[in-house]
Design an enzyme around this catalytic site. Structure first.
Site, PDB file in Angstrom:
ATOM      1  N   ASP A 290    -118.563  36.963 -51.922  1.00  0.00           N
ATOM      2  CA  ASP A 290    -119.038  38.206 -51.312  1.00  0.00           C
ATOM      3  C   ASP A 290    -120.330  37.935 -50.537  1.00  0.00           C
ATOM      4  O   ASP A 290    -121.191  37.171 -50.974  1.00  0.00           O
ATOM      5  CB  ASP A 290    -119.287  39.262 -52.398  1.00  0.00           C
ATOM      6  CG  ASP A 290    -119.373  40.653 -51.808  1.00  0.00           C
ATOM      7  OD1 ASP A 290    -118.406  41.422 -51.965  1.00  0.00           O
ATOM      8  OD2 ASP A 290    -120.399  40.976 -51.170  1.00  0.00           O
ATOM      9  N   ILE A 291    -120.463  38.588 -49.394  1.00  0.00           N
ATOM     10  CA  ILE A 291    -121.630  38.373 -48.525  1.00  0.00           C
ATOM     11  C   ILE A 291    -122.895  39.001 -49.117  1.00  0.00           C
ATOM     12  O   ILE A 291    -124.005  38.600 -48.792  1.00  0.00           O
ATOM     13  CB  ILE A 291    -121.325  38.946 -47.112  1.00  0.00           C
ATOM     14  CG1 ILE A 291    -122.167  38.275 -46.056  1.00  0.00           C
ATOM     15  CG2 ILE A 291    -121.469  40.463 -47.079  1.00  0.00           C
ATOM     16  CD1 ILE A 291    -121.690  38.548 -44.638  1.00  0.00           C
TER      17      ILE A 291
ATOM     18  N   ASN B  42    -111.903  49.028 -55.999  1.00  0.00           N
ATOM     19  CA  ASN B  42    -112.413  50.337 -55.588  1.00  0.00           C
ATOM     20  C   ASN B  42    -111.365  50.996 -54.702  1.00  0.00           C
ATOM     21  O   ASN B  42    -110.867  50.369 -53.761  1.00  0.00           O
ATOM     22  CB  ASN B  42    -113.727  50.183 -54.819  1.00  0.00           C
ATOM     23  CG  ASN B  42    -114.872  49.771 -55.727  1.00  0.00           C
ATOM     24  OD1 ASN B  42    -114.943  50.219 -56.877  1.00  0.00           O
ATOM     25  ND2 ASN B  42    -115.750  48.929 -55.235  1.00  0.00           N
TER      26      ASN B  42
ATOM     27  N   GLY C 167    -116.351  54.299 -53.756  1.00  0.00           N
ATOM     28  CA  GLY C 167    -117.250  53.544 -52.885  1.00  0.00           C
ATOM     29  C   GLY C 167    -116.548  52.476 -52.072  1.00  0.00           C
ATOM     30  O   GLY C 167    -117.191  51.515 -51.633  1.00  0.00           O
ATOM     31  N   GLN C 168    -115.236  52.634 -51.847  1.00  0.00           N
ATOM     32  CA  GLN C 168    -114.535  51.632 -51.037  1.00  0.00           C
ATOM     33  C   GLN C 168    -115.083  51.631 -49.615  1.00  0.00           C
ATOM     34  O   GLN C 168    -115.156  52.690 -48.973  1.00  0.00           O
ATOM     35  CB  GLN C 168    -113.021  51.918 -51.015  1.00  0.00           C
ATOM     36  CG  GLN C 168    -112.246  50.845 -50.244  1.00  0.00           C
ATOM     37  CD  GLN C 168    -110.723  51.048 -50.285  1.00  0.00           C
ATOM     38  OE1 GLN C 168    -110.237  52.026 -50.868  1.00  0.00           O
ATOM     39  NE2 GLN C 168    -110.002  50.141 -49.661  1.00  0.00           N
TER      40      GLN C 168
ATOM     41  N   HIS D 113    -108.997  44.577 -52.035  1.00  0.00           N
ATOM     42  CA  HIS D 113    -109.708  43.382 -52.520  1.00  0.00           C
ATOM     43  C   HIS D 113    -110.039  43.587 -53.984  1.00  0.00           C
ATOM     44  O   HIS D 113    -110.438  44.673 -54.400  1.00  0.00           O
ATOM     45  CB  HIS D 113    -110.976  43.136 -51.700  1.00  0.00           C
ATOM     46  CG  HIS D 113    -111.822  44.359 -51.478  1.00  0.00           C
ATOM     47  ND1 HIS D 113    -111.529  45.292 -50.509  1.00  0.00           N
ATOM     48  CD2 HIS D 113    -112.918  44.802 -52.112  1.00  0.00           C
ATOM     49  CE1 HIS D 113    -112.429  46.255 -50.550  1.00  0.00           C
ATOM     50  NE2 HIS D 113    -113.288  45.995 -51.529  1.00  0.00           N
ATOM     51  N   LEU D 114    -109.864  42.531 -54.726  1.00  0.00           N
ATOM     52  CA  LEU D 114    -110.193  42.540 -56.151  1.00  0.00           C
ATOM     53  C   LEU D 114    -111.552  41.870 -56.293  1.00  0.00           C
ATOM     54  O   LEU D 114    -111.715  40.697 -55.949  1.00  0.00           O
ATOM     55  CB  LEU D 114    -109.111  41.771 -56.920  1.00  0.00           C
ATOM     56  CG  LEU D 114    -109.272  41.654 -58.430  1.00  0.00           C
ATOM     57  CD1 LEU D 114    -109.310  43.029 -59.098  1.00  0.00           C
ATOM     58  CD2 LEU D 114    -108.107  40.832 -59.003  1.00  0.00           C
ATOM     59  N   HIS D 115    -112.548  42.643 -56.771  1.00  0.00           N
ATOM     60  CA  HIS D 115    -113.873  42.070 -57.021  1.00  0.00           C
ATOM     61  C   HIS D 115    -113.821  41.292 -58.338  1.00  0.00           C
ATOM     62  O   HIS D 115    -113.408  41.838 -59.364  1.00  0.00           O
ATOM     63  CB  HIS D 115    -114.926  43.167 -57.217  1.00  0.00           C
ATOM     64  CG  HIS D 115    -115.241  44.006 -56.028  1.00  0.00           C
ATOM     65  ND1 HIS D 115    -116.430  43.890 -55.325  1.00  0.00           N
ATOM     66  CD2 HIS D 115    -114.563  45.016 -55.426  1.00  0.00           C
ATOM     67  CE1 HIS D 115    -116.455  44.789 -54.354  1.00  0.00           C
ATOM     68  NE2 HIS D 115    -115.337  45.491 -54.393  1.00  0.00           N
TER      69      HIS D 115
HETATM   70  P1  5GP Z   1    -115.814  47.758 -51.445  1.00  0.00           P
HETATM   71  O1  5GP Z   1    -117.026  48.640 -51.565  1.00  0.00           O
HETATM   72  O2  5GP Z   1    -114.965  48.102 -50.247  1.00  0.00           O
HETATM   73  O3  5GP Z   1    -115.021  47.700 -52.720  1.00  0.00           O
HETATM   74  O4  5GP Z   1    -116.379  46.296 -51.285  1.00  0.00           O
HETATM   75  C1  5GP Z   1    -116.441  45.619 -50.077  1.00  0.00           C
HETATM   76  C2  5GP Z   1    -117.141  44.300 -50.374  1.00  0.00           C
HETATM   77  O5  5GP Z   1    -116.951  43.440 -49.281  1.00  0.00           O
HETATM   78  C3  5GP Z   1    -118.660  44.447 -50.577  1.00  0.00           C
HETATM   79  O6  5GP Z   1    -119.004  43.863 -51.829  1.00  0.00           O
HETATM   80  C4  5GP Z   1    -119.251  43.698 -49.391  1.00  0.00           C
HETATM   81  O7  5GP Z   1    -120.446  43.026 -49.716  1.00  0.00           O
HETATM   82  C5  5GP Z   1    -118.137  42.736 -49.023  1.00  0.00           C
HETATM   83  N1  5GP Z   1    -118.102  42.383 -47.611  1.00  0.00           N
HETATM   84  C6  5GP Z   1    -118.127  43.257 -46.561  1.00  0.00           C
HETATM   85  N2  5GP Z   1    -118.070  42.587 -45.404  1.00  0.00           N
HETATM   86  C7  5GP Z   1    -118.010  41.263 -45.712  1.00  0.00           C
HETATM   87  C8  5GP Z   1    -117.929  40.075 -44.928  1.00  0.00           C
HETATM   88  O8  5GP Z   1    -117.914  40.093 -43.689  1.00  0.00           O
HETATM   89  N3  5GP Z   1    -117.877  38.900 -45.593  1.00  0.00           N
HETATM   90  C9  5GP Z   1    -117.894  38.838 -46.959  1.00  0.00           C
HETATM   91  N4  5GP Z   1    -117.847  37.629 -47.516  1.00  0.00           N
HETATM   92  N5  5GP Z   1    -117.965  39.939 -47.724  1.00  0.00           N
HETATM   93  C10 5GP Z   1    -118.028  41.139 -47.114  1.00  0.00           C
END
Ligand code: 5GP
Ligand code: ZN
Length: 114
Positions: free
Chosen positions: A30-31, A87, A93-94, A100-102
């Site tokens: 994750d970034i 999410n 908070g998506q 995507h699976l965190h």
């Molecule tokens: P969500 O809130 O949709 O469940 O999580 C999205 C996740 O994607 C966040 O943890 C965010 O930091 C990560 N993310 C968003 N854009 C990028 C990206 O360009 N590269 C990477 N590696 N992670 C990203």
């Protein structure tokens, strides 16, 4: 989908720290990590939310969990434990509308989540 950031990562059009890849699944760091280990496991195919999954995706989503387990073992966090999170939509908070699976680990998690 060409405007989807995770499709673009899966296609190699945007750089990411990829730690696993097979025919259907990619995993990358994750970034903006929320834990010492924070990894995203995604299908290569664009699926907007987990509400869009069908019976045809049962194997795919099961394999995403197994990929998370494999990464957790390799990262040395399997014994202590880790958290897997999907999410779904606004209240969760998506932010990225490609499922995507965190995988979160390397620290003690709080419950209930915020
Ligand atoms: P969500 O809130 O949709 O469940 O999580 C999205 C996740 O994607 C966040 O943890 C965010 O930091 C990560 N993310 C968003 N854009 C990028 C990206 O360009 N590269 C990477 N590696 N992670 C990203
Ligand atoms: Zn996508």
């Amino acid at each position: 989908m060409s405007d989807c950031i995770f499709c673009r990562i899966a296609a190699g059009e945007i750089p990411a720290d990829i730690i696993y890849e097979d025919e259907d699944i990619v995993a990358f760091r994750d970034i903006n990590p929320q834990a010492p280990q924070h990894i995203q496991i995604i299908p290569k195919r664009h699926i907007e939310t987990i509400l869009d999954l069908t019976d045809d995706d049962i194997t795919l989503t099961g394999r995403m969990v197994l990929v998370a387990n494999k990464i957790a073992r390799e990262a040395g966090i399997a014994e202590r434990g880790y958290r897997l999170v999907f999410n779904c939509r606004r209240d969760a908070g998506q932010e990225v509308f490609h499922i995507h699976l965190h995988l979160l680990g390397g620290r003690r998690m709080n419950w209930p989540p915020g």
